[in-house]
Design a protein around this motif. Structure first.
Motif, PDB file in Angstrom:
ATOM      1  N   LEU A   1       0.828  -1.197   0.000  1.00  0.00           N
ATOM      2  CA  LEU A   1       0.000   0.000   0.000  1.00  0.00           C
ATOM      3  C   LEU A   1       0.870   1.259   0.000  1.00  0.00           C
ATOM      4  CD1 LEU A   1      -2.829   1.261   0.157  1.00  0.00           C
ATOM      5  CD2 LEU A   1      -2.666   1.074   2.641  1.00  0.00           C
ATOM      6  N   HIS A   2       1.897   1.264   0.823  1.00  0.00           N
ATOM      7  CA  HIS A   2       2.812   2.409   0.892  1.00  0.00           C
ATOM      8  C   HIS A   2       3.514   2.618  -0.451  1.00  0.00           C
ATOM      9  CE1 HIS A   2       5.659   5.268   2.541  1.00  0.00           C
ATOM     10  NE2 HIS A   2       6.642   4.546   2.034  1.00  0.00           N
ATOM     11  N   ILE A   3       3.967   1.535  -1.065  1.00  0.00           N
ATOM     12  CA  ILE A   3       4.661   1.651  -2.357  1.00  0.00           C
ATOM     13  C   ILE A   3       3.708   2.173  -3.426  1.00  0.00           C
ATOM     14  CG2 ILE A   3       5.779   0.343  -4.206  1.00  0.00           C
ATOM     15  CD1 ILE A   3       6.878  -1.536  -1.981  1.00  0.00           C
ATOM     16  N   ARG A   4       2.476   1.663  -3.444  1.00  0.00           N
ATOM     17  CA  ARG A   4       1.500   2.141  -4.436  1.00  0.00           C
ATOM     18  C   ARG A   4       1.239   3.635  -4.272  1.00  0.00           C
ATOM     19  NH1 ARG A   4      -2.338  -3.147  -4.307  1.00  0.00           N
ATOM     20  NH2 ARG A   4      -1.230  -4.257  -5.954  1.00  0.00           N
ATOM     21  N   ASN A   5       1.156   4.090  -3.026  1.00  0.00           N
ATOM     22  CA  ASN A   5       0.971   5.523  -2.779  1.00  0.00           C
ATOM     23  C   ASN A   5       2.183   6.317  -3.272  1.00  0.00           C
ATOM     24  OD1 ASN A   5      -1.559   5.171  -1.632  1.00  0.00           O
ATOM     25  ND2 ASN A   5      -0.767   5.057   0.455  1.00  0.00           N
ATOM     26  N   SER A   6       3.373   5.773  -3.081  1.00  0.00           N
ATOM     27  CA  SER A   6       4.593   6.439  -3.541  1.00  0.00           C
ATOM     28  C   SER A   6       4.619   6.514  -5.068  1.00  0.00           C
ATOM     29  CB  SER A   6       5.834   5.707  -3.035  1.00  0.00           C
ATOM     30  OG  SER A   6       5.890   5.770  -1.629  1.00  0.00           O
ATOM     31  N   ILE A   7       4.189   5.447  -5.730  1.00  0.00           N
ATOM     32  CA  ILE A   7       4.132   5.447  -7.198  1.00  0.00           C
ATOM     33  C   ILE A   7       3.158   6.513  -7.681  1.00  0.00           C
ATOM     34  CG2 ILE A   7       3.339   4.113  -9.211  1.00  0.00           C
ATOM     35  CD1 ILE A   7       4.501   1.617  -7.821  1.00  0.00           C
ATOM     36  N   GLN A   8       2.011   6.598  -7.016  1.00  0.00           N
ATOM     37  CA  GLN A   8       1.012   7.594  -7.409  1.00  0.00           C
ATOM     38  C   GLN A   8       1.555   9.008  -7.230  1.00  0.00           C
ATOM     39  OE1 GLN A   8      -2.748   7.182  -5.409  1.00  0.00           O
ATOM     40  NE2 GLN A   8      -3.631   8.950  -6.432  1.00  0.00           N
ATOM     41  N   ARG A   9       2.238   9.253  -6.116  1.00  0.00           N
ATOM     42  CA  ARG A   9       2.809  10.590  -5.880  1.00  0.00           C
ATOM     43  C   ARG A   9       3.873  10.921  -6.925  1.00  0.00           C
ATOM     44  NH1 ARG A   9       2.459   8.872  -0.574  1.00  0.00           N
ATOM     45  NH2 ARG A   9       4.676   8.377  -0.475  1.00  0.00           N
ATOM     46  N   ALA A  10       4.729   9.954  -7.264  1.00  0.00           N
ATOM     47  CA  ALA A  10       5.774  10.201  -8.264  1.00  0.00           C
ATOM     48  C   ALA A  10       5.170  10.453  -9.641  1.00  0.00           C
ATOM     49  CB  ALA A  10       6.741   9.012  -8.315  1.00  0.00           C
ATOM     50  N   THR A  11       4.112   9.726  -9.969  1.00  0.00           N
ATOM     51  CA  THR A  11       3.439   9.921 -11.256  1.00  0.00           C
ATOM     52  C   THR A  11       2.804  11.305 -11.314  1.00  0.00           C
ATOM     53  OG1 THR A  11       3.020   7.553 -11.450  1.00  0.00           O
ATOM     54  CG2 THR A  11       1.670   9.000 -12.802  1.00  0.00           C
ATOM     55  N   GLU A  12       2.133  11.684 -10.220  1.00  0.00           N
ATOM     56  CA  GLU A  12       1.515  13.009 -10.167  1.00  0.00           C
ATOM     57  C   GLU A  12       2.573  14.110 -10.262  1.00  0.00           C
ATOM     58  OE1 GLU A  12      -0.749  12.850  -6.548  1.00  0.00           O
ATOM     59  OE2 GLU A  12      -2.329  11.629  -7.462  1.00  0.00           O
ATOM     60  N   ALA A  13       3.720  13.892  -9.609  1.00  0.00           N
ATOM     61  CA  ALA A  13       4.792  14.897  -9.653  1.00  0.00           C
ATOM     62  C   ALA A  13       5.325  15.039 -11.070  1.00  0.00           C
ATOM     63  CB  ALA A  13       5.917  14.511  -8.696  1.00  0.00           C
ATOM     64  N   ALA A  14       5.478  13.922 -11.768  1.00  0.00           N
ATOM     65  CA  ALA A  14       5.981  13.980 -13.147  1.00  0.00           C
ATOM     66  C   ALA A  14       4.986  14.677 -14.058  1.00  0.00           C
ATOM     67  CB  ALA A  14       6.254  12.567 -13.660  1.00  0.00           C
ATOM     68  N   ASN A  15       3.710  14.423 -13.841  1.00  0.00           N
ATOM     69  CA  ASN A  15       2.678  15.008 -14.696  1.00  0.00           C
ATOM     70  C   ASN A  15       2.393  16.470 -14.378  1.00  0.00           C
ATOM     71  OD1 ASN A  15       2.409  12.577 -16.023  1.00  0.00           O
ATOM     72  ND2 ASN A  15       0.703  11.894 -14.758  1.00  0.00           N
ATOM     73  N   SER A  16       2.715  16.903 -13.168  1.00  0.00           N
ATOM     74  CA  SER A  16       2.374  18.269 -12.771  1.00  0.00           C
ATOM     75  C   SER A  16       3.524  19.250 -12.963  1.00  0.00           C
ATOM     76  CB  SER A  16       1.923  18.295 -11.311  1.00  0.00           C
ATOM     77  OG  SER A  16       3.015  18.026 -10.462  1.00  0.00           O
TER      78      SER A  16
END
Length: 150
Positions: free
Chosen positions: A22-37
Motif C-alpha cells: 500500500l505504501h509503495i503504491r501511494n509512492s508510485i502515485q505521488r511520483a506519477t503526479e509529480a511527473a505530470n504536474s
C-alpha cells in the motif's frame, strides 16, 4: 508448538507486506503526479530533469512493488505442514530463537514470540536447508543448535 504458530507468523508477515505494498503504491502515485504536474519553465532542462527524476522514482517504486507482490505470493503458497527437515515452510527452534524458512523479511514479533523469516536463497537460509533437530548451523562464528523443527 504446532502449525498454528507458523500460521501466526505468516499472517503477521502478510500484514507487513500488504502495508508495504500500500505504501509503495501511494509512492508510485505521488511520483506519477509529480511527473505530470511539472510545469514547463523557461529553462527547459530544469523541467526535463525534474520530470526524469520523477520517472526514475516511479520506476524504482514499481520494482519494489513487484518484489513485494512476489514475496506475498510466495508466502501464501507455503506448505506449513509439520516437517522433520528444514525446507521452505519449516521452522527451527534454535539456541538463539526461531528461524522460519519462508521469505527474506527479517525479524517479526507476534504475541507468542519472535521469529526471523529467512529466504531459502539467503546465506543463512542455505545453511539451514535440510537440517534436522540435533544439527548445528555455524554462521558468523556463531553456532545455532537446532532443538526442534516444525
Amino acid at each position: 508448538m504446532s502449525n498454528s504458530i507458523k500460521q501466526a507468523w505468516v499472517d503477521k508477515a502478510v500484514q507487513v507486506l500488504e502495508e508495504r505494498i500500500l505504501h509503495i503504491r501511494n509512492s508510485i502515485q505521488r511520483a506519477t503526479e509529480a511527473a505530470n504536474s511539472e510545469e514547463k519553465s523557461s529553462a527547459g532542462d530544469k523541467y526535463e530533469t525534474a520530470r526524469a527524476m520523477s520517472h526514475l522514482e516511479r520506476d524504482m517504486h514499481a520494482a519494489q512493488l513487484g518484489k513485494a507482490e512476489q514475496e506475498l505470493l510466495a508466502l501464501k503458497k507455503l506448505d506449513l505442514a509439520k516437517k522433520d527437515r528444514m525446507f521452505p515452510g519449516a521452522a527451527a527452534k534454535t539456541s538463539e530463537g526461531w528461524y522460519f524458512l519462508s521469505i527474506g523479511l527479517g525479524a517479526l514479533e507476534t504475541q507468542e514470540n519472535k521469529v526471523i523469516l529467512l529466504s531459502p536463497a539467503s546465506p543463512l537460509g542455505k545453511l539451514f536447508r535440510e537440517k534436522t533437530a540435533g544439527d548445528t548451523v555455524r554462521f558468523n562464528q556463531k553456532d545455532l543448535f537446532i532443538e526442534e523443527v516444525l
